[in-house]
Each structure stands twice: as structure tokens, then as C-alpha cells.
Write a protein that holds these residues in place. Structure first.
Motif, PDB file in Angstrom:
ATOM      1  N   PRO A  15       0.614  -1.156   0.218  1.00 42.35           N
ATOM      2  CA  PRO A  15      -0.355  -0.167   0.392  1.00 42.35           C
ATOM      3  C   PRO A  15       0.989   0.927  -0.312  1.00 42.35           C
ATOM      4  O   PRO A  15       0.311   2.494  -0.972  1.00 42.35           O
ATOM      5  N   LEU A  16       1.992   1.612   0.791  1.00 40.34           N
ATOM      6  CA  LEU A  16       2.766   2.516   0.818  1.00 40.34           C
ATOM      7  C   LEU A  16       3.148   2.388  -0.770  1.00 40.34           C
ATOM      8  O   LEU A  16       3.846   4.094  -1.311  1.00 40.34           O
ATOM      9  N   VAL A  17       3.719   1.388  -1.436  1.00 42.13           N
ATOM     10  CA  VAL A  17       4.715   1.552  -3.104  1.00 42.13           C
ATOM     11  C   VAL A  17       3.183   2.317  -3.789  1.00 42.13           C
ATOM     12  O   VAL A  17       4.107   2.748  -4.414  1.00 42.13           O
ATOM     13  N   ALA A  18       2.103   1.587  -3.495  1.00 41.74           N
ATOM     14  CA  ALA A  18       1.876   2.104  -4.247  1.00 41.74           C
ATOM     15  C   ALA A  18       1.135   3.694  -4.107  1.00 41.74           C
ATOM     16  O   ALA A  18       0.770   4.328  -5.334  1.00 41.74           O
ATOM     17  N   ALA A  19       0.745   4.294  -3.616  1.00 38.72           N
ATOM     18  CA  ALA A  19       0.831   5.298  -2.240  1.00 38.72           C
ATOM     19  C   ALA A  19       1.557   6.203  -3.116  1.00 38.72           C
ATOM     20  O   ALA A  19       1.876   7.193  -3.389  1.00 38.72           O
ATOM     21  N   ARG A  20       2.547   5.386  -2.908  1.00 40.89           N
ATOM     22  CA  ARG A  20       4.221   6.517  -3.471  1.00 40.89           C
ATOM     23  C   ARG A  20       4.100   7.197  -5.651  1.00 40.89           C
ATOM     24  O   ARG A  20       4.743   8.040  -5.812  1.00 40.89           O
ATOM     25  N   LEU A  21       3.300   5.829  -5.174  1.00 47.74           N
ATOM     26  CA  LEU A  21       3.274   5.506  -6.777  1.00 47.74           C
ATOM     27  C   LEU A  21       1.867   6.613  -7.461  1.00 47.74           C
ATOM     28  O   LEU A  21       2.374   6.554  -8.716  1.00 47.74           O
ATOM     29  N   GLY A  22       1.463   7.106  -6.506  1.00 49.53           N
ATOM     30  CA  GLY A  22       0.105   7.694  -7.133  1.00 49.53           C
ATOM     31  C   GLY A  22      -1.224   7.234  -7.417  1.00 49.53           C
ATOM     32  O   GLY A  22      -2.013   6.732  -8.263  1.00 49.53           O
ATOM     33  N   LEU A  23      -1.060   6.013  -7.031  1.00 50.46           N
ATOM     34  CA  LEU A  23      -1.723   4.903  -7.572  1.00 50.46           C
ATOM     35  C   LEU A  23      -2.785   4.377  -5.948  1.00 50.46           C
ATOM     36  O   LEU A  23      -3.535   3.641  -5.629  1.00 50.46           O
ATOM     37  N   SER A  24      -2.826   5.583  -4.876  1.00 47.86           N
ATOM     38  CA  SER A  24      -3.928   5.543  -3.779  1.00 47.86           C
ATOM     39  C   SER A  24      -5.408   5.394  -3.843  1.00 47.86           C
ATOM     40  O   SER A  24      -5.823   6.188  -4.343  1.00 47.86           O
ATOM     41  N   GLY A  25      -5.601   4.517  -2.723  1.00 46.87           N
ATOM     42  CA  GLY A  25      -7.086   3.769  -3.460  1.00 46.87           C
ATOM     43  C   GLY A  25      -6.721   2.463  -4.130  1.00 46.87           C
ATOM     44  O   GLY A  25      -7.949   2.191  -3.432  1.00 46.87           O
ATOM     45  N   THR A  26      -6.005   2.092  -5.216  1.00 52.80           N
ATOM     46  CA  THR A  26      -5.446   0.784  -5.839  1.00 52.80           C
ATOM     47  C   THR A  26      -5.583  -0.198  -4.659  1.00 52.80           C
ATOM     48  O   THR A  26      -4.570  -0.188  -3.781  1.00 52.80           O
ATOM     49  N   PRO A  27      -6.128  -1.128  -4.161  1.00 53.14           N
ATOM     50  CA  PRO A  27      -5.679  -2.534  -3.636  1.00 53.14           C
ATOM     51  C   PRO A  27      -3.966  -3.122  -3.602  1.00 53.14           C
ATOM     52  O   PRO A  27      -3.989  -3.202  -5.309  1.00 53.14           O
ATOM     53  N   ALA A  28      -3.568  -3.065  -2.761  1.00 52.97           N
ATOM     54  CA  ALA A  28      -2.114  -3.160  -2.226  1.00 52.97           C
ATOM     55  C   ALA A  28      -1.910  -4.153  -1.654  1.00 52.97           C
ATOM     56  O   ALA A  28      -2.123  -4.072  -0.263  1.00 52.97           O
ATOM     57  N   TYR A  29      -0.850  -5.721  -1.655  1.00 58.30           N
ATOM     58  CA  TYR A  29      -0.895  -6.916  -0.829  1.00 58.30           C
ATOM     59  C   TYR A  29       0.349  -7.083  -1.040  1.00 58.30           C
ATOM     60  O   TYR A  29       0.983  -6.908  -2.009  1.00 58.30           O
TER      61      TYR A  29
END
Length: 350
Positions: A92-106
Motif C-alpha cells: 500500500p505504501l508503494v502504491a501511494a508513492r506511485l500515485g495509486l492511492s486507493g488501488t488495492p495493494a498487498y
């Protein structure tokens, strides 16, 4: 099945500090010749203090998204043995830093097999219609769990990250991931392990020993099992895909040890010149090893459109897995897999 996961982007990142065998040999009872002869490793990369797995994952993920030509994905998976924290997951942190906040991540935890497990999981999301595009990253800072006094492990492993973007497509098109074979054998869990830090140790009532927080591996047993499990898994997916070993243009195995790769190729009957290997330059980067090797080979022209590629891995758990694909045309923007660590730019050295 009329829907498949298709490779459409790739990227990688390495820390900027290369660590030579001679540098390690200065503090261990070993030598460059001993390390090379037993592992095939000539150097590896270590992250600077203050750098975490997520930093390398973001770098590799950004390059893979740029290669795919589209920054949007429907899910982010991070395969790692060395997450930033035990909780929460790193993805989730990686997704947020890539501008993908809100995208499911695990996260996916299968040690050195983690990237292949991640590919299978992403393919399942795509084939089920849950996602149309998935970013899969293998990222490690193995230097954070190595005992610097243990020459059996500290000379083998390194840090790095590799990533791919998968999209929904047709099973017959180039880049479509073929059948998968996955397996595990929990009875062998102690062969590749970190004893301390989990609930088993914390709730045991026994204080951890001085080396229990470090990674350990029973090298001889792991060597034999790695060759056995990867060769069997590889044959299984080749049979399912309708390929013969002679059809394989490139074998990309987990970069565990140069001798393991050599024995695996011999067991499968694949000529050594068809094996992709970068362990001499980067060491064993665990879950990052296959995507990092793929990206470097792609950049160097070692893998090209139309090549039939076999991927196979073995890791802690014990776990193993394989898949196949025909290499597609992939853009690779940028100037290479290296990333200058911001802490090193500031003058800090490991």
C-alpha cells in the motif's frame, strides 16, 4: 479460457553502492576466488542506511509503469522477504508513492519464489475479471537480515527490485503468461528461515539468541532440493504448454547460485548459452532476482521478441513455481536499472 495476463511493461532498480568480493573478504575468512567458485557471485549491491525495500520497489515500479506507457493499474502486488515493517504490508505504501492511492495493494510472501507466486496471483485477478492491469514487484533489502560474520550467506545475497506490468489480453498473443505450476513443502521450513521476530518466537517465552534475527540457510540440502523442485516444476509447465525443452530459447531461473543454474539446465537438457544469468553482477536478490534478470537481459538484447521463455524459482517455505511466455515487444524508457540512493547523494555511506 479466453482471457490471459500479458506482459506489457518492465523495470528494475539497484542501489548505487556495489560491494565487491574483496571488500567482504577483508572482514571474513574467505577470498574472491572462494566466493566465485562456490556461488558465481562477483559483486552485489547494498542499500544505504535509511533506505527501505519500498524505496527500491517504487523505483522499479515507476520504470515498469513508464515502460507500459500507462501509469494506471487496478492492483499492486509486492513480493518481498524484507518488508519495511511486519505490519502493515509494504505494497500500500508503494502504491501511494506511485500515485495509486486507493488501488488495492498487498504483499506476497514466498521468499525467492515470491515473484512467480505474484505473477500467478496477478494472472488470477486478470483472468477472473477482477483487474485489467496489475503491477507486480519483487523487491528486497536482504542486507538488512544478513549476519555479516556468516560467509555462507553474507557473500551470496544482495539488494534490488524488479517489476512488471500485466494487462488483460488474448492467450495466443506474445507476452501472455502460460500455465503455472506452484508448490510448497512446509516440513522444510527450517531450511531457509529467520528464527526470531514472529509469533512463534515472541510467544515462546524464550529470548532470541544473538543470531536468531539473521537469515539462515542449510546450503547443501537447499542446493539439492532447489534443482529437484525447479526441474520438476519446469517440466510440468512445459508439458501443460505443449512445449519441449528444445523449444525453450531462454531459461530464467531464480538466481540462487551459479552452480544451481548450471545443474538445473543440465537436468532439463537446456544448453548453457540459453540460460539468463546475472548473479555474477548482482548476487542473489531473492524475490527480485527473476524480474531484475529479465529487465537486464531485455535491455542488453539477451531476450528479444519471439523468444520462448521459461521462468522457474525455488525459495523458503519451502516453495517453488514456474511459468512460460513468448517474449513480446516491450518499450524500455530510461537509462538503466541503477538508482542513486538519496542518502548516498547526501554523502552518507554504508
Amino acid at each position: 479460457m479466453n482471457r490471459a495476463a500479458v506482459l506489457t511493461g518492465i523495470g528494475s532498480r539497484l542501489p548505487s553502492r556495489a560491494v565487491s568480493n574483496d571488500e567482504l573478504a577483508a572482514s571474513l575468512d574467505t577470498s574472491d576466488e572462494w566466493i566465485r567458485s562456490r556461488t558465481g557471485v562477483g559483486r552485489r549491491y547494498f542499500a544505504a542506511p535509511g533506505t527501505a525495500t519500498s524505496d527500491l520497489a517504487v523505483g522499479a515500479g515507476a520504470r515498469a509503469l513508464a515502460s507500459a506507457g500507462d501509469p494506471a493499474v487496478d492492483a499492486v502486488l509486492v513480493a518481498t522477504t524484507t518488508p519495511d515493517r511486519p505490519c502493515p504490508a509494504t505494497a500500500p505504501l508503494v502504491a501511494a508513492r506511485l500515485g495509486l492511492s486507493g488501488t488495492p495493494a498487498y504483499d506476497v510472501s514466498a521468499v525467492c519464489t515470491g515473484f512467480v507466486y505474484g505473477l500467478a496471483t496477478a494472472a488470477g485477478l486478470i483472468c477472473a475479471g477482477i483487474a485489467g492491469r496489475v503491477l507486480v514487484i519483487g523487491a528486497e533489502t536482504f542486507s538488512s537480515i544478513l549476519d555479516p560474520r556468516d560467509r555462507t550467506t553474507s557473500v551470496i545475497f544482495g539488494d534490488g527490485a524488479g517489476a512488471v506490468v500485466l494487462r488483460a489480453g488474448d492467450p495466443a498473443e506474445p507476452g501472455a503468461l502460460g500455465p503455472f505450476d506452484l508448490g510448497s513443502e512446509g516440513e522444510g521450513g527450517d531450511l531457509i528461515t529467520v528464527l526470531a521476530g514472529g509469533s512463534r518466537q515472541r510467544l515462546s517465552g524464550v529470548e532470541p539468541g544473538p543470531g536468531d534475527h539473521y537469515f539462515t540457510m542449510a546450503g547443501k540440502k537447499v542446493f539439492r532440493l532447489a534443482v529437484e523442485r525447479m526441474s520438476h516444476s519446469a517440466r510440468t509447465v512445459l508439458d501443460r504448454a505443449g512445449w519441449k525443452t528444445g523449444d525453450v530459447d531462454r531459461l530464467v531461473g531464480h538466481q540462487a547460485n551459479a552452480r544451481i543454474t548450471r545443474h538445473l539446465a543440465e537436468e532439463l537438457g537446456i544448453p548453457p548459452e540459453r540460460c539468463v544469468s546475472n548473479i555474477a553482477e548482482v548476487g542473489n536478490t531473492a524475490a527480485a532476482s527473476i524480474p531484475l534478470a529479465l529487465d537486464q537481459a531485455h535491455a542488453a538484447g539477451g531476450i528479444g521478441p519471439g523468444d520462448r521463455v521459461l521462468l522457474t524459482a525455488f525459495g523458503g517455505g519451502l516453495t517453488w513455481g514456474s511459468t512460460v511466455l513468448t517474449w513480446p515487444v516491450i518499450a524500455r524508457p530510461g537509462d538503466g536499472p541503477h538508482e542513486t540512493d538519496p542518502h548516498e547523494r547526501a554523502g552518507v555511506r554504508r
